[in-house]
Scaffold this motif. Structure first.
Motif, PDB file in Angstrom:
ATOM      1  N   LEU A 172      89.959  12.254  39.523  1.00 43.66           N
ATOM      2  CA  LEU A 172      88.952  11.609  38.670  1.00 43.66           C
ATOM      3  C   LEU A 172      89.655  10.648  37.709  1.00 43.66           C
ATOM      4  N   LEU A 173      90.067   9.513  38.236  1.00 43.83           N
ATOM      5  CA  LEU A 173      90.723   8.518  37.393  1.00 43.83           C
ATOM      6  C   LEU A 173      89.757   7.895  36.387  1.00 43.83           C
ATOM      7  N   SER A 174      88.490   8.172  36.581  1.00 41.98           N
ATOM      8  CA  SER A 174      87.503   7.685  35.618  1.00 41.98           C
ATOM      9  C   SER A 174      87.666   8.325  34.241  1.00 41.98           C
ATOM     10  N   ASN A 175      88.399   9.443  34.171  1.00 43.90           N
ATOM     11  CA  ASN A 175      88.654  10.072  32.867  1.00 43.90           C
ATOM     12  C   ASN A 175      89.402   9.133  31.931  1.00 43.90           C
ATOM     13  N   PHE A 176      90.279   8.299  32.509  1.00 42.59           N
ATOM     14  CA  PHE A 176      91.045   7.366  31.695  1.00 42.59           C
ATOM     15  C   PHE A 176      90.164   6.261  31.120  1.00 42.59           C
ATOM     16  N   VAL A 177      89.028   6.035  31.739  1.00 41.92           N
ATOM     17  CA  VAL A 177      88.069   5.040  31.237  1.00 41.92           C
ATOM     18  C   VAL A 177      87.073   5.694  30.287  1.00 41.92           C
ATOM     19  N   ASP A 178      86.699   6.918  30.582  1.00 42.63           N
ATOM     20  CA  ASP A 178      85.681   7.599  29.774  1.00 42.63           C
ATOM     21  C   ASP A 178      86.133   7.852  28.339  1.00 42.63           C
ATOM     22  N   ILE A 179      87.431   8.068  28.129  1.00 39.86           N
ATOM     23  CA  ILE A 179      87.887   8.382  26.771  1.00 39.86           C
ATOM     24  C   ILE A 179      87.651   7.221  25.815  1.00 39.86           C
ATOM     25  N   TRP A 180      87.669   5.998  26.343  1.00 44.25           N
ATOM     26  CA  TRP A 180      87.429   4.833  25.480  1.00 44.25           C
ATOM     27  C   TRP A 180      85.969   4.742  25.066  1.00 44.25           C
ATOM     28  N   LYS A 181      85.089   5.386  25.831  1.00 41.46           N
ATOM     29  CA  LYS A 181      83.659   5.413  25.502  1.00 41.46           C
ATOM     30  C   LYS A 181      83.308   6.599  24.608  1.00 41.46           C
ATOM     31  N   LYS A 182      84.020   7.687  24.777  1.00 44.35           N
ATOM     32  CA  LYS A 182      83.709   8.906  24.031  1.00 44.35           C
ATOM     33  C   LYS A 182      84.342   8.931  22.643  1.00 44.35           C
ATOM     34  N   ALA A 183      85.379   8.127  22.398  1.00 42.95           N
ATOM     35  CA  ALA A 183      86.082   8.141  21.107  1.00 42.95           C
ATOM     36  C   ALA A 183      86.645   6.742  20.830  1.00 42.95           C
ATOM     37  N   PRO A 184      86.820   6.387  19.552  1.00 41.43           N
ATOM     38  CA  PRO A 184      87.395   5.069  19.208  1.00 41.43           C
ATOM     39  C   PRO A 184      88.916   5.058  19.402  1.00 41.43           C
ATOM     40  N   ILE A 185      89.341   5.213  20.656  1.00 36.01           N
ATOM     41  CA  ILE A 185      90.768   5.278  20.956  1.00 36.01           C
ATOM     42  C   ILE A 185      91.467   3.984  20.552  1.00 36.01           C
ATOM     43  N   ALA A 186      90.800   2.857  20.776  1.00 39.09           N
ATOM     44  CA  ALA A 186      91.413   1.570  20.429  1.00 39.09           C
ATOM     45  C   ALA A 186      91.704   1.486  18.930  1.00 39.09           C
ATOM     46  N   ARG A 187      90.782   2.003  18.113  1.00 40.15           N
ATOM     47  CA  ARG A 187      90.993   1.987  16.654  1.00 40.15           C
ATOM     48  C   ARG A 187      92.135   2.933  16.271  1.00 40.15           C
ATOM     49  N   MET A 198      94.687   3.741  18.146  1.00 35.82           N
ATOM     50  CA  MET A 198      95.932   3.098  18.567  1.00 35.82           C
ATOM     51  C   MET A 198      96.322   1.991  17.590  1.00 35.82           C
ATOM     52  N   LEU A 199      95.349   1.220  17.152  1.00 36.88           N
ATOM     53  CA  LEU A 199      95.627   0.147  16.204  1.00 36.88           C
ATOM     54  C   LEU A 199      96.149   0.710  14.888  1.00 36.88           C
ATOM     55  N   ASN A 200      95.545   1.797  14.417  1.00 38.33           N
ATOM     56  CA  ASN A 200      96.019   2.423  13.175  1.00 38.33           C
ATOM     57  C   ASN A 200      97.468   2.896  13.325  1.00 38.33           C
ATOM     58  N   SER A 201      97.795   3.483  14.471  1.00 33.75           N
ATOM     59  CA  SER A 201      99.167   3.951  14.685  1.00 33.75           C
ATOM     60  C   SER A 201     100.149   2.788  14.730  1.00 33.75           C
ATOM     61  N   VAL A 202      99.754   1.694  15.361  1.00 29.92           N
ATOM     62  CA  VAL A 202     100.623   0.513  15.415  1.00 29.92           C
ATOM     63  C   VAL A 202     100.858  -0.041  14.014  1.00 29.92           C
ATOM     64  N   VAL A 203      99.801  -0.094  13.213  1.00 29.45           N
ATOM     65  CA  VAL A 203      99.926  -0.615  11.844  1.00 29.45           C
ATOM     66  C   VAL A 203     100.800   0.307  11.000  1.00 29.45           C
ATOM     67  N   VAL A 204     100.558   1.610  11.103  1.00 29.95           N
ATOM     68  CA  VAL A 204     101.341   2.572  10.310  1.00 29.95           C
ATOM     69  C   VAL A 204     102.806   2.551  10.728  1.00 29.95           C
ATOM     70  N   ALA A 205     103.067   2.660  12.021  1.00 36.95           N
ATOM     71  CA  ALA A 205     104.451   2.690  12.499  1.00 36.95           C
ATOM     72  C   ALA A 205     105.150   1.358  12.248  1.00 36.95           C
ATOM     73  N   GLY A 206     104.457   0.257  12.524  1.00 38.23           N
ATOM     74  CA  GLY A 206     105.066  -1.047  12.308  1.00 38.23           C
ATOM     75  C   GLY A 206     105.310  -1.342  10.844  1.00 38.23           C
ATOM     76  N   GLY A 207     104.337  -1.016   9.990  1.00 37.40           N
ATOM     77  CA  GLY A 207     104.493  -1.269   8.563  1.00 37.40           C
ATOM     78  C   GLY A 207     105.583  -0.421   7.932  1.00 37.40           C
ATOM     79  N   SER A 208     105.607   0.865   8.258  1.00 34.50           N
ATOM     80  CA  SER A 208     106.633   1.738   7.691  1.00 34.50           C
ATOM     81  C   SER A 208     108.020   1.368   8.205  1.00 34.50           C
ATOM     82  N   THR A 209     108.120   0.933   9.452  1.00 36.13           N
ATOM     83  CA  THR A 209     109.409   0.491   9.990  1.00 36.13           C
ATOM     84  C   THR A 209     109.900  -0.755   9.276  1.00 36.13           C
TER      85      THR A 209
END
Length: 288
Positions: free
Chosen positions: A65-80, A82-93
């Motif tokens: 069920l490779l559709s699970n990898f698509v469904d998570i983006w609909k069920k939760a704000p995964i993109a947000r 990921m963006l928060n982690s990039v900002v936190v890790a990049g800024g602190s670095t």
């Protein structure tokens, strides 16, 4: 005479081949042991919930069920997340490296009273885990109104990784001869120009090594973010994927799928700059 002189050589080559085979076997085993959890995570992410909780479950999914990898983006704000982690890790670095370079330069090139004591404090500060200071961190963040913000996480991660960056960069600067800077001064460069034009390019492996370690530590941080951040859209990916942990049941297939996406940025970063890693670690180990 020629046959007797060739036999030891053939025997030595045989030993070398045997040692090489053993080395390759050891590396193969290490790779398998290292990658096996990720393989299980991927195969579990492609299973249905019923198959994951099945008593007679198998390693490979009966139905992918490779559709699970698509469904998570609909069920939760995964993109947000990921963006928060990039900002936190990049800024602190960025903060840790920008503050660590001048501090490490001063510790490697200047002599002052209490220098050894200060270096000891830098090392000791690495022994304190964030969970030990969690109450104090929470109060400080509350006083500065940063308890539920991405900016607060940036400053906290930068602070906890600052000592490591300073120590590693100091060792890198010590491995570079001061005669290079003296030659730059003869050419008309002041101390700042000689550091920027001569020292920093030569210290690139150590800087890159510090960068990747600080980034990974900030990316993987969980405890402080879990305690300080309550707003869902401000959570990093390490905390945000807990959305799939229900009160009655954990949706493992979605949790594993989100975890795979969470590991991709770190893997890409490591692949891009891994050639500088060994040189940075060896230069950072210089005693001084």
């Amino acid at each position: 005479m020629s046959n007797s002189s060739q036999n030891p050589k053939k025997k030595l080559n045989g030993q070398q081949v045997a040692l090489r085979v053993l080395l390759y076997l050891f590396i193969f085993v290490v790779v398998i042991v290292t990658l096996y959890p990720y393989f299980v995570m991927f195969t579990s992410a492609a299973k249905s919930r019923a198959e994951i909780y099945s008593i007679n479950g198998t390693l490979l999914p009966k139905q992918w069920l490779l559709s699970n990898f698509v469904d998570i983006w609909k069920k939760a704000p995964i993109a947000r997340y990921m963006l928060n982690s990039v900002v936190v890790a990049g800024g602190s670095t960025a903060i840790a490296i920008l503050c660590g370079i001048p501090a490490a330069y001063a510790l490697s090139r200047m002599k002052f009273k209490g220098q050894k004591v200060f270096l000891g404090i830098v090392i000791v500060s690495q022994m304190f885990a964030p969970v030990v200071l969690l109450e104090g961190i929470y109060r400080v963040m509350m006083n500065f109104n940063l308890s539920d913000s991405v900016v607060g996480l940036i400053f906290i991660n930068a602070a906890f990784n600052q000592a490591f960056a300073v120590w590693l960069l100091r060792g890198t600067f010590l491995s570079i001869s001061s005669e290079m800077e003296q030659a730059a001064k003869i050419d008309g460069c002041n101390k700042l120009q000689s550091m920027i034009k001569v020292l920093l390019p030569m210290a690139a492996p150590g800087i890159v090594t510090s960068l990747i370690f600080v980034f990974i530590n900030a990316w993987n941080e969980y405890t402080v973010a879990l305690t300080l951040v309550s707003t869902d859209l401000n959570k990093p990916i390490t905390v945000g994927i807990n959305i799939f942990n229900g009160y009655n049941m954990i949706e493992w297939q979605y949790l594993f799928a989100a975890s795979i996406f969470a590991t991709i940025p770190v893997v890409i970063l490591f692949m891009c700059i891994e050639k500088h890693l060994v040189g940075g670690l060896t230069s950072g180990g210089v005693k001084g």
